[in-house]
Design a protein around this motif. Structure first.
Motif, PDB file in Angstrom:
ATOM      1  N   ASP A   1       6.216  10.516   2.387  1.00  0.00           N
ATOM      2  CA  ASP A   1       6.753  10.479   3.735  1.00  0.00           C
ATOM      3  C   ASP A   1       5.689  10.583   4.751  1.00  0.00           C
ATOM      4  O   ASP A   1       4.620  10.292   4.452  1.00  0.00           O
ATOM      5  N   VAL A   2       5.802  10.719   5.929  1.00  0.00           N
ATOM      6  CA  VAL A   2       4.804  10.627   6.957  1.00  0.00           C
ATOM      7  C   VAL A   2       3.707  11.630   6.965  1.00  0.00           C
ATOM      8  O   VAL A   2       2.670  11.376   7.321  1.00  0.00           O
ATOM      9  N   PHE A   3       3.858  12.718   6.064  1.00  0.00           N
ATOM     10  CA  PHE A   3       2.836  13.573   6.197  1.00  0.00           C
ATOM     11  C   PHE A   3       1.721  13.218   5.132  1.00  0.00           C
ATOM     12  O   PHE A   3       0.594  13.701   5.105  1.00  0.00           O
ATOM     13  N   ASP A   4       2.055  12.065   4.324  1.00  0.00           N
ATOM     14  CA  ASP A   4       1.038  11.640   3.181  1.00  0.00           C
ATOM     15  C   ASP A   4       0.182  10.570   3.833  1.00  0.00           C
ATOM     16  O   ASP A   4      -0.789  10.174   3.437  1.00  0.00           O
ATOM     17  N   LEU A   5       0.450  10.119   5.198  1.00  0.00           N
ATOM     18  CA  LEU A   5      -0.145   9.070   5.903  1.00  0.00           C
ATOM     19  C   LEU A   5      -1.776   9.559   6.203  1.00  0.00           C
ATOM     20  O   LEU A   5      -2.576   8.883   6.741  1.00  0.00           O
ATOM     21  N   GLN A   6      -1.695  11.061   6.392  1.00  0.00           N
ATOM     22  CA  GLN A   6      -2.944  11.527   6.982  1.00  0.00           C
ATOM     23  C   GLN A   6      -4.057  11.003   6.428  1.00  0.00           C
ATOM     24  O   GLN A   6      -5.296  11.214   6.755  1.00  0.00           O
ATOM     25  N   ASN A   7      -4.078  10.767   5.135  1.00  0.00           N
ATOM     26  CA  ASN A   7      -5.245  10.197   4.157  1.00  0.00           C
ATOM     27  C   ASN A   7      -5.765   8.814   4.303  1.00  0.00           C
ATOM     28  O   ASN A   7      -6.758   8.521   3.743  1.00  0.00           O
ATOM     29  N   TYR A   8      -4.931   8.107   5.193  1.00  0.00           N
ATOM     30  CA  TYR A   8      -5.258   6.551   5.482  1.00  0.00           C
ATOM     31  C   TYR A   8      -5.277   6.306   6.776  1.00  0.00           C
ATOM     32  O   TYR A   8      -5.581   4.948   7.049  1.00  0.00           O
ATOM     33  N   VAL A   9      -5.238   7.220   7.803  1.00  0.00           N
ATOM     34  CA  VAL A   9      -5.408   6.928   9.243  1.00  0.00           C
ATOM     35  C   VAL A   9      -6.330   7.986   9.699  1.00  0.00           C
ATOM     36  O   VAL A   9      -5.915   9.114   9.968  1.00  0.00           O
TER      37      VAL A   9
ATOM     38  N   GLU B   1       0.827  -1.289  -0.045  1.00  0.00           N
ATOM     39  CA  GLU B   1       0.032   0.008  -0.020  1.00  0.00           C
ATOM     40  C   GLU B   1       0.931   1.223  -0.048  1.00  0.00           C
ATOM     41  O   GLU B   1       0.611   2.303  -0.628  1.00  0.00           O
ATOM     42  N   LEU B   2       1.867   1.230   0.631  1.00  0.00           N
ATOM     43  CA  LEU B   2       2.897   2.570   0.607  1.00  0.00           C
ATOM     44  C   LEU B   2       3.378   2.603  -1.028  1.00  0.00           C
ATOM     45  O   LEU B   2       3.367   3.728  -0.983  1.00  0.00           O
ATOM     46  N   VAL B   3       3.685   1.494  -1.602  1.00  0.00           N
ATOM     47  CA  VAL B   3       4.180   1.683  -2.940  1.00  0.00           C
ATOM     48  C   VAL B   3       2.881   2.215  -3.678  1.00  0.00           C
ATOM     49  O   VAL B   3       2.971   3.080  -4.694  1.00  0.00           O
TER      50      VAL B   3
ATOM     51  N   ASN C   1      10.913  13.412  13.051  1.00  0.00           N
ATOM     52  CA  ASN C   1      11.370  14.391  12.106  1.00  0.00           C
ATOM     53  C   ASN C   1      10.765  14.040  10.772  1.00  0.00           C
ATOM     54  O   ASN C   1      10.065  13.182  10.442  1.00  0.00           O
ATOM     55  N   ALA C   2      11.118  14.924   9.707  1.00  0.00           N
ATOM     56  CA  ALA C   2      10.440  14.681   8.449  1.00  0.00           C
ATOM     57  C   ALA C   2      11.266  13.512   7.662  1.00  0.00           C
ATOM     58  O   ALA C   2      10.786  13.188   6.614  1.00  0.00           O
ATOM     59  N   LEU C   3      12.470  12.989   8.196  1.00  0.00           N
ATOM     60  CA  LEU C   3      13.099  11.984   7.518  1.00  0.00           C
ATOM     61  C   LEU C   3      12.524  10.554   7.428  1.00  0.00           C
ATOM     62  O   LEU C   3      11.828  10.084   6.520  1.00  0.00           O
ATOM     63  N   ILE C   4      12.564  10.016   8.743  1.00  0.00           N
ATOM     64  CA  ILE C   4      12.496   8.706   8.835  1.00  0.00           C
ATOM     65  C   ILE C   4      12.629   7.869   7.690  1.00  0.00           C
ATOM     66  O   ILE C   4      11.835   6.909   7.161  1.00  0.00           O
ATOM     67  N   ASN C   5      13.653   7.853   7.004  1.00  0.00           N
ATOM     68  CA  ASN C   5      14.332   7.269   5.988  1.00  0.00           C
ATOM     69  C   ASN C   5      13.219   7.111   4.616  1.00  0.00           C
ATOM     70  O   ASN C   5      12.977   6.187   3.734  1.00  0.00           O
ATOM     71  N   ASP C   6      12.536   8.385   4.782  1.00  0.00           N
ATOM     72  CA  ASP C   6      11.501   8.708   3.648  1.00  0.00           C
ATOM     73  C   ASP C   6      10.550   7.296   3.099  1.00  0.00           C
ATOM     74  O   ASP C   6       9.990   6.989   2.193  1.00  0.00           O
ATOM     75  N   LEU C   7      10.122   6.525   4.558  1.00  0.00           N
ATOM     76  CA  LEU C   7       9.443   5.274   4.285  1.00  0.00           C
ATOM     77  C   LEU C   7       9.904   4.603   3.334  1.00  0.00           C
ATOM     78  O   LEU C   7       8.860   3.698   2.564  1.00  0.00           O
ATOM     79  N   VAL C   8      11.139   4.307   3.018  1.00  0.00           N
ATOM     80  CA  VAL C   8      11.634   3.382   2.026  1.00  0.00           C
ATOM     81  C   VAL C   8      12.028   2.039   2.555  1.00  0.00           C
ATOM     82  O   VAL C   8      12.403   1.971   3.663  1.00  0.00           O
TER      83      VAL C   8
ATOM     84  N   SER D   1      -2.627  13.512  12.725  1.00  0.00           N
ATOM     85  CA  SER D   1      -2.273  14.469  11.812  1.00  0.00           C
ATOM     86  C   SER D   1      -0.905  14.436  11.939  1.00  0.00           C
ATOM     87  O   SER D   1      -0.251  13.982  12.979  1.00  0.00           O
ATOM     88  N   ALA D   2       0.063  14.925  11.106  1.00  0.00           N
ATOM     89  CA  ALA D   2       1.474  15.100  10.952  1.00  0.00           C
ATOM     90  C   ALA D   2       1.742  16.377  10.310  1.00  0.00           C
ATOM     91  O   ALA D   2       1.228  16.592   9.419  1.00  0.00           O
ATOM     92  N   PHE D   3       2.556  17.065  10.934  1.00  0.00           N
ATOM     93  CA  PHE D   3       3.053  18.515  10.376  1.00  0.00           C
ATOM     94  C   PHE D   3       4.318  18.955  10.894  1.00  0.00           C
ATOM     95  O   PHE D   3       4.774  18.461  12.049  1.00  0.00           O
ATOM     96  N   GLN D   4       4.622  19.966  10.438  1.00  0.00           N
ATOM     97  CA  GLN D   4       6.131  20.525  10.702  1.00  0.00           C
ATOM     98  C   GLN D   4       5.956  22.102  10.595  1.00  0.00           C
ATOM     99  O   GLN D   4       5.002  22.683   9.888  1.00  0.00           O
TER     100      GLN D   4
END
Length: 848
Positions: free
Chosen positions: A70-78, A62-64, A125-132, A82-85
């Motif tokens: 990134d984590v900010f895109d997760l908000q549409n699926y949970v 599903e991630l693919v 943080n915004a990285l978290i290895n870009d969910l790769v 919320s995730a913000f910076q």
């Protein structure tokens, strides 16, 4: 989540049991059955539909497929997530069910616990290895105060990396390209080093984009991406019942982030004719600044004297040991060391006038150790364990006035000029016997503070599932946590003629006393006498360079004594759940839980009215839920209703002078969440997520007052008890940053085109209105917005590849990313962070 559409490819690393690993299959071909999803929300393998926890799972497939970058895109699926910076890419934060924590102050710990491969990440943080190369993401809603190692007062997010495999490469290469020159190259592969004994997996990524906000002076773009990372895993299985997994990862980021735009300027008050603010001054010489207003907010343009800068290095190593003693007993050990370094540079006047800049250089090192013993029998499942966490934080923060600041202050603080002129006249009249007034606010003055924080946390925990009958399970859990923290902080000022300002309040400049002293000195000189030492002492603070900074009101430049504080705390938290499963397709549960987020020490320079130590945040929550499948109709509905009370909520609001960080009092949250899936036809499925979350302050006596609305209208905050009161009660107000309603609908349709299996997807997301901070200032209100995302996925079976065309925010909806603030020393001016405009691109993944 439902996987439909295409043939089966196994993404499970091996048949071995790995705590925290979600084994999934990617389906390519038609599938009309509701998916069986295994989760580890209670640190044991369970069917999602049999777990008495509100949890959402997103698999690697599903991630693919959804192109979650990134984590900010997760908000549409949970739901209710919320995730913000805010100021920088290193200041990211999560919230669940309306409860989150600002990441602006390093003394805070997050309300939502983040765990990657079983290891707690103290800095979101915004990285978290870009969910790769992530096998699965689980988001647990509600307090998780028993099993999880550190703070999870609002919930927890766990990320699990894809495990190395034996016997096959099991690799991929992914190229993502999009507008704003977005490119991301990522890949991963497993290698068998010793058959059935030792395997390795290597994955990495590199992401770049130009960003979507134009900075006119530098002719550059902001909110860009420039990040990369690598992860190496070793899986060692000397015998069938023992395995060791070692993970080393490194990621770095160097970006121009994050741009705030003008939501409300203060050239002239909106409802008070003839009242002009700092923007009117900055428009004029010698500043000649570029001033924007609300009408240009969505032009995505700004002008700065210095673009924001975020730099970060995040690295660590962990080792997980799993031993199965028998079919009933097994043990898990997870040891980890992590290092997190960041540097943030911000133009804190948010204009191209040379007024203020700030730099925050932070270094964190942590070590954690978790030990767990699991027992599983016909009538009981149990886990007991211990957890230790130690962290050092070394912080160097400075605010520096730039070349235009002295002139800016002279205009902005014109009411102080007559006093300075009177002292200068006396100096001339006495031929310099009385010294002249010092430079009020010399430019190029730096206000430093350094903080060193040490933290040690120790916990023991246990949870038991009592299988009272085949249909009825009672879960009991308890955790004892002990926290020790200490902080050493020093504050100093350096500038032209300045070598530190007086920290003793009795030596601070006092206008009333100075006027009285000037009058006495004048009378004494006229009569031929000598002024008293008291009169001379009354004006002496105004003869020191930098005396104007005392009147600036900004906590970031206010002199204060050095800090040496300690905090010791212990808490007992736990959970009680009763789950009833009348049929294999229905689960009804009720739970009560307590959560805990450690107190801490304020790492910022703060006003003397605030304590540098804040207490722990304590949570009590009740939840009832139903998980229901109708397999014959292809329908799944999971519903959870919850009520949460938070005592000593840790709140922070920026009022233009500094961050007011404190225990706010009590807040209450109640809500309802729905996750539903419907296999409408063999080729079409629909997913619906919805959340109603009502979060409000029950008691908050020392809240931040309205700034901008009062400046523009003259109407004072109704929460202020008296004109002299610097605080305003926020009792009954909404908790800032959080929408009360959110919903998402996803429709997927599979169709064969020219012999290729393809899948069309459309997503609708609704986010209701929010207040942009906890002050509930009427000018910091953001209306609801709606986003549409679309995708077209094409499977190329003969190449074992897939191509995805995607677009987010298709109709280019304009919205604010849930955060706004008063501009430092510019009352009446509000900046806010814009949401991302339309983006689009293509992703090509090749598996091998």
């Amino acid at each position: 989540m439902i996987k439909r559409g295409l043939s089966i490819r196994n993404t499970c690393a091996s048949a071995l049991y790995v705590p925290g690993l979600l084994c999934t299959t990617m389906a390519y071909g038609q599938q009309n059955e509701l998916e069986h999803i295994e989760v580890h929300a209670q640190k044991t393998t369970q069917n999602l539909q049999e777990v008495p926890v509100a949890v959402t799972v997103i698999s690697s497939h599903e991630l693919v497929e959804t192109v979650i970058k990134d984590v900010f895109d997760l908000q549409n699926y949970v739901p209710a997530f919320s995730a913000f910076q805010n100021q920088s890419a290193t200041n990211s934060s999560f919230s669940i069910r309306g409860i989150g924590t600002s990441s602006q102050n390093f003394g805070f710990e997050p309300s939502v616990g983040l765990y990657v491969d079983g290891v707690y990440r103290s800095r979101q943080n915004a990285l978290i290895n870009d969910l790769v190369d992530i096998a699965a993401i689980e988001v647990l809603r509600g307090p998780q105060g028993t099993l999880f190692g550190k703070n999870a007062a609002a919930g927890a997010m766990t990320l699990t990396s894809t495990l190395p495999t034996f016997g096959e490469t099991n690799g991929f290469v992914d190229l993502l390209a999009g507008n704003d020159s977005l490119t991301r190259l990522s890949g991963g592969a497993s290698f068998t080093l010793v058959d059935d004994i030792l395997a390795m997996r290597v994955s990495g990524f590199s992401t770049h984009s130009d960003g979507f906000i134009t900075e006119q002076n530098a002719s550059s773009t902001l909110n860009n991406k420039n990040r990369s990372g690598v992860k190496i895993q070793m899986l060692y299985r000397p015998i069938e019942d023992v395995q060791v997994r070692v993970i080393a990862d490194y990621g770095e980021l160097d970006e121009r982030c994050c741009a705030a735009l003008t939501l409300q300027n203060n050239i002239e008050a909106k409802e008070i004719s003839g009242k002009f603010g700092t923007d009117a001054l900055l428009l004029s010489p010698p500043f000649n600044a570029t001033i924007y207003d609300k009408s240009t907010f969505y032009d995505f343009t700004t002008s700065l004297s210095q673009p924001p800068r975020s730099q970060m290095k995040d690295k660590g190593i962990s080792a997980q040991l799993d031993i199965a003693f028998s079919s009933a007993w097994r043990a898990v050990s997870i040891s980890a060391y992590r290092s997190f370094d960041s540097l943030d540079v911000v133009d804190t006047d948010f204009s191209d006038a040379n007024l203020l800049t700030a730099a925050n250089d932070a270094r964190q090192q942590s070590f954690s150790q978790e030990l767990r013993l699991h027992y599983d029998s016909e009538n009981m499942r149990a886990v007991v364990g211990g957890y230790y966490f130690s962290q050092n934080l070394d912080l160097a923060f400075n605010t520096t006035t730039q070349s235009d600041f002295s002139a800016f202050f002279s205009f902005a603080a014109a009411d102080l000029l007559p006093l300075a002129q009177a002292i200068n006249q006396l100096s001339v009249a006495t031929n310099g016997l009385i010294q002249p007034a010092g430079d009020m606010a010399p430019s190029n003055t730096a206000f430093f503070h350094n903080a060193y924080q040490q933290q040690d946390s120790l916990a023991v925990f246990g949870q038991i599932d009592w299988l009272l009958s085949p249909k009825l399970t009672l879960t009991t859990g308890l955790r004892y946590t002990k926290e020790d923290k200490s902080i050493l902080a020093s504050y100093q000022e350096q500038g032209p003629g300045i070598d530190g300002l007086a920290k003793d309040k009795t030596q601070w400049p006092n206008v009333a006393q100075a006027l009285s002293g000037l009058n006495e000195i004048s009378i004494a000189l006229q009569s031929g006498g000598l002024p008293s030492p008291q009169a001379i002492a009354a004006i002496s603070p105004f003869q020191v360079p930098g005396w104007g900074y005392y009147f600036l009101g900004a906590a970031t430049v206010l002199p204060r004594p050095d800090l040496d504080e300690t905090l010791k705390d212990n808490q007992t938290t736990g959970t009680l759940k009763l789950s009833y499963q009348p049929t294999r397709n229905q689960l009804i549960y009720a739970s009560m839980a307590t959560g805990y987020k450690a107190g801490g020490t304020n790492t910022d320079r703060i006003p003397p009215s605030f304590s540098p130590v804040f207490d722990a945040e304590k949570v009590r929550s009740a939840e009832i839920g139903v998980k229901q499948d109708w397999p014959n109709h292809g329908v799944r509905v999971n519903v959870a209703a919850h009520y949460t009370n938070i005592s000593d909520f840790q709140a922070t609001t920026f009022d233009g002078n500094g961050f007011n960080l404190q225990n706010a009092g009590d807040i209450s949250v109640k809500g309802l969440e729905v996750e539903a899936t419907w296999l409408l036809t063999p080729d079409t499925d629909v997913t619906i997520l919805g959340a109603r979350t009502l979060a409000s302050f029950d008691s908050f006596k020392q809240g931040t007052c309205w700034v901008a609305y009062t400046w523009h209208t003259g109407n004072d905050d109704p929460g202020r008890a008296s004109e002299q009161d610097p605080f305003c009660a926020r009792d009954g107000d909404r908790v800032g940053f959080e929408p009360q309603n959110s919903a998402a609908i996803t429709v997927n349709h599979s169709v064969n085109i020219a012999g290729l299996d393809t899948r069309f997807s459309a997503e609708y997301q609704f986010i209701s209105d929010v207040y942009l901070d906890d002050s509930n200032d009427p000018y910091k209100y953001s209306p609801a917005y709606r986003l549409i995302n679309v995708r077209w996925n094409v499977q190329i079976v003969e190449w074992d590849s897939e191509l995805t065309l995607w677009a987010r925010n298709v109709f280019d909806e304009t919205y604010i990313a849930q955060s706004g603030f008063d501009v430092p020393v510019q009352a009446g001016k509000i900046m806010a962070y814009p949401g991302a405009p339309r983006s689009y691109g293509v992703s090509l993944r090749k598996r091998f």
